[in-house]
Design a protein around this motif. Structure first.
Motif, PDB file in Angstrom:
ATOM      1  N   PHE A 192      35.697  44.782  52.028  1.00 24.81           N
ATOM      2  CA  PHE A 192      34.990  45.964  51.527  1.00 24.81           C
ATOM      3  C   PHE A 192      34.963  45.999  50.009  1.00 24.81           C
ATOM      4  CE2 PHE A 192      35.823  47.778  55.851  1.00 24.81           C
ATOM      5  CZ  PHE A 192      34.483  47.855  56.199  1.00 24.81           C
ATOM      6  N   PHE A 193      35.990  45.424  49.374  1.00 26.36           N
ATOM      7  CA  PHE A 193      35.957  45.339  47.914  1.00 26.36           C
ATOM      8  C   PHE A 193      34.773  44.485  47.462  1.00 26.36           C
ATOM      9  CE2 PHE A 193      37.027  42.869  44.077  1.00 26.36           C
ATOM     10  CZ  PHE A 193      37.107  43.898  43.163  1.00 26.36           C
TER      11      PHE A 193
ATOM     12  N   LEU B  70      39.890  43.516  51.822  1.00 24.85           N
ATOM     13  CA  LEU B  70      39.308  42.668  50.783  1.00 24.85           C
ATOM     14  C   LEU B  70      37.787  42.592  50.946  1.00 24.85           C
ATOM     15  CD1 LEU B  70      39.639  40.726  48.396  1.00 24.85           C
ATOM     16  CD2 LEU B  70      39.961  38.870  50.035  1.00 24.85           C
TER      17      LEU B  70
ATOM     18  N   LEU C 234      31.880  44.097  48.957  1.00 13.60           N
ATOM     19  CA  LEU C 234      30.646  44.480  49.659  1.00 13.60           C
ATOM     20  C   LEU C 234      29.540  44.897  48.685  1.00 13.60           C
ATOM     21  CD1 LEU C 234      29.166  44.988  52.283  1.00 13.60           C
ATOM     22  CD2 LEU C 234      30.325  47.176  52.500  1.00 13.60           C
TER      23      LEU C 234
END
Lengths: 98, 243
Positions: free
Chosen positions: B113-114, B111, B116
């Motif tokens: 990295f989504f 989640l 970022l």
């Protein structure tokens, strides 16, 4: 219309892939070559410039002046204000009939 | 002065710090999200499509590029390729930030990295260096931006459909100006001017010969090659201070 949804889904997938990709690559390989890293570091400059360049031709005098105004302003002030400066130049020059 | 806090207090501190750090960023996110909503509706997307794009892609520059290219009626693959290439900086972000995510579970990482985005990367790196990066800080910061992004997008969609002559406000030329401002934000990177000039020239040449959308891929590719060719190896880490 389904084309638009398809494009959005693919763009979302492409974006997520880049956001998690670096972590996955590091887990697998550790380091990347410095030339690869330099090329990746240049991506935002190179791609955005290539995207904008043709609008120098299509925008006429107001467009070019606005691009330059935004570019110079962006060296000093925030992105939001720089874009507002460019927009102001554009609207004034268009109203002047240039 | 600062003692080792029990986990609950530490979590509260993290959330507070995340919200405090994100405040100035929210002021910048709000107008861009609103303007994206307006521009996207003006270019013919439905309100649902705009909101779907903002919720699922969640990358302002990419979404602007997508809208711009949709308007130019270029093939789908070239839109996705442009978005992918434009987002390549995130590969570097996640490569770097992943090293500080020891305290995150698998799903928290997935989640995280989504979510970022650029300011998230900058703030998380700074936090990791100072106090260590924990999920509470990361997600407090991230969800504040995501929430403001979605709400102001919706406002832009609703108010944007009320505008009847966007050209009078210069909105038809807003995207090139926005990209121009973003480009200048990278002026401190090495060989900035040379990459800019070579990419621009290559893009114009390709645009006048092969035509759209090749000017993006090939023009940008030339700039990347210039950067790679001029790159020098970093100092040997084994001679440095070590870890």
């Amino acid at each position: 219309m389904t084309d638009i949804v398809l494009i959005i889904v693919l763009c979302a997938a492409a974006t997520y892939l880049t956001r998690i990709g670096g972590h996955l690559i590091m887990l697998r390989f550790g380091e990347v070559h410095h030339r690869v890293e330099a090329a990746l570091g240049a991506v935002p400059i190179a791609i955005l410039t290539a995207l904008v360049a043709p609008s120098m031709l299509t925008g006429g005098v107001p467009g070019v002046a606005a691009l330059i105004a935004t570019g110079v302003a962006a060296l000093r002030v925030s992105l939001v204000i720089s874009v507002a400066v460019g927009l102001a130049v554009l609207v004034v020059l268009r109203a002047a009939g240039l | 002065m600062r003692q080792v806090n029990p986990p609950r207090l530490e979590m509260r501190d993290d959330i507070r710090a995340g919200l405090r750090d994100v405040m100035p960023v929210l002021g910048a996110v709000l107008p861009f999200a609103a303007v994206f909503g307006t521009v996207a509706v003006e270019s013919g997307l439905s309100a649902t499509e705009v909101m779907f794009a903002s919720a699922s892609i969640y990358a302002a520059a990419s979404q602007y590029v997508m809208i711009e290219l949709m308007g130019q009626a270029v093939p789908i693959w070239s839109i996705v390729l442009a978005v992918f290439a434009l987002n390549f900086r995130h590969v570097l972000y996640s490569a770097s930030l992943g090293r500080h995510m020891g305290a995150f579970s698998f799903w928290q990482k997935a989640l995280a990295f989504f979510l970022l985005v650029d300011p998230q990367f900058a703030a998380s790196e700074a936090r990791a260096a100072k106090r260590g990066l924990r999920p509470a800080y990361y997600f407090a910061y991230a969800l504040a931006i995501y929430g403001v992004w979605i709400v102001s997008n919706l406002l832009g969609v609703l108010f944007g459909s009320l505008l009847d002559n966007p050209a009078a406000l210069g909105l038809d030329f807003l995207l090139p100006l926005y990209f121009m401002g973003m480009i200048m934000g990278f002026h401190a990177r090495s060989h900035f001017l040379l990459i800019l000039v070579t990419s621009a020239v290559a893009s114009l040449v390709v645009h006048q010969t092969l035509g759209s959308p090749w000017h993006i891929t090939l023009g940008g590719g030339v700039g990347m090659l210039v950067a790679a060719a001029l790159s020098k190896p970093k100092a040997d880490p084994s001679t440095g201070a070590g870890q």
